[in-house]
Design a protein around this motif. Structure first.
Motif, PDB file in Angstrom:
ATOM      1  N   ARG A  14      76.214 -34.514 -28.343  1.00  0.00           N
ATOM      2  CA  ARG A  14      74.761 -34.391 -29.051  1.00  0.00           C
ATOM      3  C   ARG A  14      74.379 -34.927 -29.822  1.00  0.00           C
ATOM      4  O   ARG A  14      73.294 -34.562 -30.425  1.00  0.00           O
ATOM      5  CB  ARG A  14      75.159 -32.232 -29.214  1.00  0.00           C
ATOM      6  CG  ARG A  14      75.212 -31.155 -28.421  1.00  0.00           C
ATOM      7  CD  ARG A  14      76.029 -30.355 -29.805  1.00  0.00           C
ATOM      8  NE  ARG A  14      77.071 -29.529 -30.022  1.00  0.00           N
ATOM      9  CZ  ARG A  14      78.159 -29.334 -29.854  1.00  0.00           C
ATOM     10  NH1 ARG A  14      77.971 -28.892 -28.129  1.00  0.00           N
ATOM     11  NH2 ARG A  14      79.550 -29.813 -29.984  1.00  0.00           N
ATOM     12  N   SER A  15      75.345 -35.587 -30.414  1.00  0.00           N
ATOM     13  CA  SER A  15      75.376 -36.483 -31.460  1.00  0.00           C
ATOM     14  C   SER A  15      74.669 -37.706 -30.360  1.00  0.00           C
ATOM     15  O   SER A  15      72.980 -38.027 -31.566  1.00  0.00           O
ATOM     16  CB  SER A  15      76.567 -37.131 -32.035  1.00  0.00           C
ATOM     17  OG  SER A  15      76.019 -38.527 -32.898  1.00  0.00           O
ATOM     18  N   SER A  18      70.425 -36.089 -30.562  1.00  0.00           N
ATOM     19  CA  SER A  18      70.383 -36.015 -31.742  1.00  0.00           C
ATOM     20  C   SER A  18      69.845 -36.883 -33.083  1.00  0.00           C
ATOM     21  O   SER A  18      68.839 -37.181 -33.200  1.00  0.00           O
ATOM     22  CB  SER A  18      71.413 -34.872 -33.026  1.00  0.00           C
ATOM     23  OG  SER A  18      70.598 -34.842 -33.893  1.00  0.00           O
ATOM     24  N   THR A  21      66.598 -38.319 -31.012  1.00  0.00           N
ATOM     25  CA  THR A  21      65.948 -37.174 -31.728  1.00  0.00           C
ATOM     26  C   THR A  21      64.906 -38.086 -32.530  1.00  0.00           C
ATOM     27  O   THR A  21      63.749 -37.931 -32.595  1.00  0.00           O
ATOM     28  CB  THR A  21      65.867 -36.042 -31.048  1.00  0.00           C
ATOM     29  OG1 THR A  21      65.985 -35.344 -29.964  1.00  0.00           O
ATOM     30  CG2 THR A  21      64.796 -35.001 -31.935  1.00  0.00           C
ATOM     31  N   ARG A  22      66.261 -38.029 -33.916  1.00  0.00           N
ATOM     32  CA  ARG A  22      65.636 -38.622 -34.563  1.00  0.00           C
ATOM     33  C   ARG A  22      64.144 -39.662 -34.641  1.00  0.00           C
ATOM     34  O   ARG A  22      63.535 -39.490 -35.217  1.00  0.00           O
ATOM     35  CB  ARG A  22      66.564 -38.573 -35.297  1.00  0.00           C
ATOM     36  CG  ARG A  22      66.332 -38.949 -36.938  1.00  0.00           C
ATOM     37  CD  ARG A  22      67.723 -39.351 -37.895  1.00  0.00           C
ATOM     38  NE  ARG A  22      67.911 -39.514 -39.145  1.00  0.00           N
ATOM     39  CZ  ARG A  22      67.002 -38.502 -39.838  1.00  0.00           C
ATOM     40  NH1 ARG A  22      67.900 -36.927 -39.713  1.00  0.00           N
ATOM     41  NH2 ARG A  22      66.768 -39.368 -41.337  1.00  0.00           N
ATOM     42  N   THR A  56      61.342 -28.862 -34.743  1.00  0.00           N
ATOM     43  CA  THR A  56      62.269 -29.622 -33.842  1.00  0.00           C
ATOM     44  C   THR A  56      61.859 -31.238 -35.143  1.00  0.00           C
ATOM     45  O   THR A  56      62.876 -31.114 -35.924  1.00  0.00           O
ATOM     46  CB  THR A  56      62.027 -30.142 -32.985  1.00  0.00           C
ATOM     47  OG1 THR A  56      62.800 -29.237 -32.075  1.00  0.00           O
ATOM     48  CG2 THR A  56      63.649 -31.795 -32.861  1.00  0.00           C
ATOM     49  N   ARG A  59      63.993 -29.951 -38.383  1.00  0.00           N
ATOM     50  CA  ARG A  59      65.246 -30.134 -38.714  1.00  0.00           C
ATOM     51  C   ARG A  59      65.734 -31.216 -38.823  1.00  0.00           C
ATOM     52  O   ARG A  59      66.953 -31.533 -39.532  1.00  0.00           O
ATOM     53  CB  ARG A  59      65.892 -29.578 -37.039  1.00  0.00           C
ATOM     54  CG  ARG A  59      65.496 -28.420 -36.691  1.00  0.00           C
ATOM     55  CD  ARG A  59      67.006 -28.124 -35.839  1.00  0.00           C
ATOM     56  NE  ARG A  59      66.683 -28.274 -34.521  1.00  0.00           N
ATOM     57  CZ  ARG A  59      66.184 -28.646 -33.249  1.00  0.00           C
ATOM     58  NH1 ARG A  59      65.696 -27.088 -33.015  1.00  0.00           N
ATOM     59  NH2 ARG A  59      66.032 -28.820 -32.363  1.00  0.00           N
ATOM     60  N   TYR A  60      65.245 -32.353 -38.771  1.00  0.00           N
ATOM     61  CA  TYR A  60      64.957 -33.783 -38.968  1.00  0.00           C
ATOM     62  C   TYR A  60      64.766 -34.153 -40.824  1.00  0.00           C
ATOM     63  O   TYR A  60      64.890 -35.046 -41.077  1.00  0.00           O
ATOM     64  CB  TYR A  60      64.957 -34.853 -38.049  1.00  0.00           C
ATOM     65  CG  TYR A  60      65.804 -34.775 -36.635  1.00  0.00           C
ATOM     66  CD1 TYR A  60      66.951 -35.620 -36.735  1.00  0.00           C
ATOM     67  CD2 TYR A  60      64.921 -33.331 -35.605  1.00  0.00           C
ATOM     68  CE1 TYR A  60      68.035 -35.193 -35.381  1.00  0.00           C
ATOM     69  CE2 TYR A  60      66.071 -33.240 -33.707  1.00  0.00           C
ATOM     70  CZ  TYR A  60      67.399 -34.020 -34.605  1.00  0.00           C
ATOM     71  OH  TYR A  60      67.747 -33.506 -32.798  1.00  0.00           O
TER      72      TYR A  60
END
Length: 232
Positions: A14-15, A18, A21-22, A56, A59-60
Motif C-alpha cells: 500500500r505504501s 500510495s 500515485t503521489r 484522489t 487525499r495527497y
C-alpha cells in the motif's frame, strides 16, 4: 505464504502504491503547469493526466501549487536522509553541508542541475506568488525536519536550545543563495559550483569557531543587572 507474512507485506505494498500515485500526480501537475501556465491548469486536469479521480488528488494535496512543488519537497527529504546518515562525531554544520553536497552529486536521484524542468519551475515561481509560497512552505517543513535531526545528533531540545535552528537556518540559507544565483545565471551545470561557493562564503563569514556549549546544554545567556547592586 502464512497469514502473518501476508499481513506484513500488505502495508508495504500500500505504501509503494500510495507513493507512486503521489509521484504521478506531482509529475502531472508539474508538466501541465510548465506547459500551459499556472492559471490555465485546474485540479481536474491534473487528476485526469495522472488517470485518477478528483477525490484522489485531494487525499495527497490541498491544491495545484502544492502538487507542483512536491518535487522540491522530495529533494528536501533526500537531503534530510543524507543528514541522518552523516557520522555522529561530525560537527552539525559540516554534516548539513555534506548532506547537501551528497544530494547534489547523487547519481541515482539527479539534483536540480540535471533536471531542466526544476530550473523552469523555480524560474516560474519568481513570477507566481502562490507557487512561490508553496515552494517556501515545502522548504520550511524540510528545515523543521533538519532541526529535529540536528537536535537529536546534538542531544539537545530544540524548544529551549536555539543552536539546531540557527545552524539549519545558516546552512539552508547558503543553499537558497546558491539556488537564486543559479536561476539568475541561467546555466544548468553551474549549480554544484554555486553550492560550494555559498558554503565557502558561509564559512568565511562565520570565521573562527566560537567556543560551543557542552553538547546537550543550551548556551546560557549572560545575566544583566540594571545599575550597581545596592547594599541592604
Amino acid at each position: 505464504m502464512s497469514t502473518e507474512e501476508s499481513g506484513a507485506e500488505r502495508p508495504d505494498r500500500r505504501s509503494r502504491r500510495s507513493r507512486r500515485t503521489r509521484e504521478a500526480l506531482a509529475q502531472a501537475a508539474l508538466e501541465l503547469v510548465l506547459d500551459r501556465g499556472l492559471r490555465e491548469v485546474g485540479v481536474e486536469d491534473i487528476a485526469e493526466r495522472a488517470d485518477v479521480a478528483r477525490r484522489t488528488f485531494s487525499r495527497y494535496f490541498t491544491g495545484k501549487e502544492e502538487a507542483v512543488a512536491d518535487c522540491i519537497r522530495a529533494d528536501a527529504d533526500r537531503i534530510n536522509d543524507a543528514l541522518r546518515a552523516r557520522p555522529a562525531a561530525e560537527p552539525p554544520l559540516a554534516a548539513y553541508r555534506a548532506a547537501v553536497l551528497h544530494w547534489v552529486a547523487d547519481p541515482v536521484h539527479p539534483a536540480w542541475h540535471r533536471r531542466p524542468h526544476v530550473f523552469a519551475l523555480l524560474t516560474l515561481a519568481e513570477r507566481e506568488p502562490t507557487l512561490y509560497a508553496a515552494l517556501q512552505h515545502a522548504r520550511v517543513a524540510a528545515q523543521d525536519d533538519s532541526v529535529a535531526i540536528l537536535a537529536d545528533r546534538m542531544g539537545t531540545d530544540p524548544a529551549v536550545d536555539l543552536r539546531p535552528a540557527v545552524l539549519v537556518g545558516a546552512g539552508a540559507g547558503a543553499l537558497v543563495a546558491a539556488e537564486h544565483a543559479w536561476v539568475r545565471g541561467g546555466e544548468l551545470a553551474a549549480l554544484p559550483a554555486l553550492v560550494e561557493r555559498a558554503f565557502a562564503a558561509l564559512a568565511d563569514a562565520l570565521g573562527p569557531a566560537a567556543p560551543a556549549a557542552h553538547p546537550g546544554e543550551p548556551d546560557r545567556l549572560p545575566q544583566h543587572h540594571e545599575g550597581p547592586a545596592r547594599e541592604p
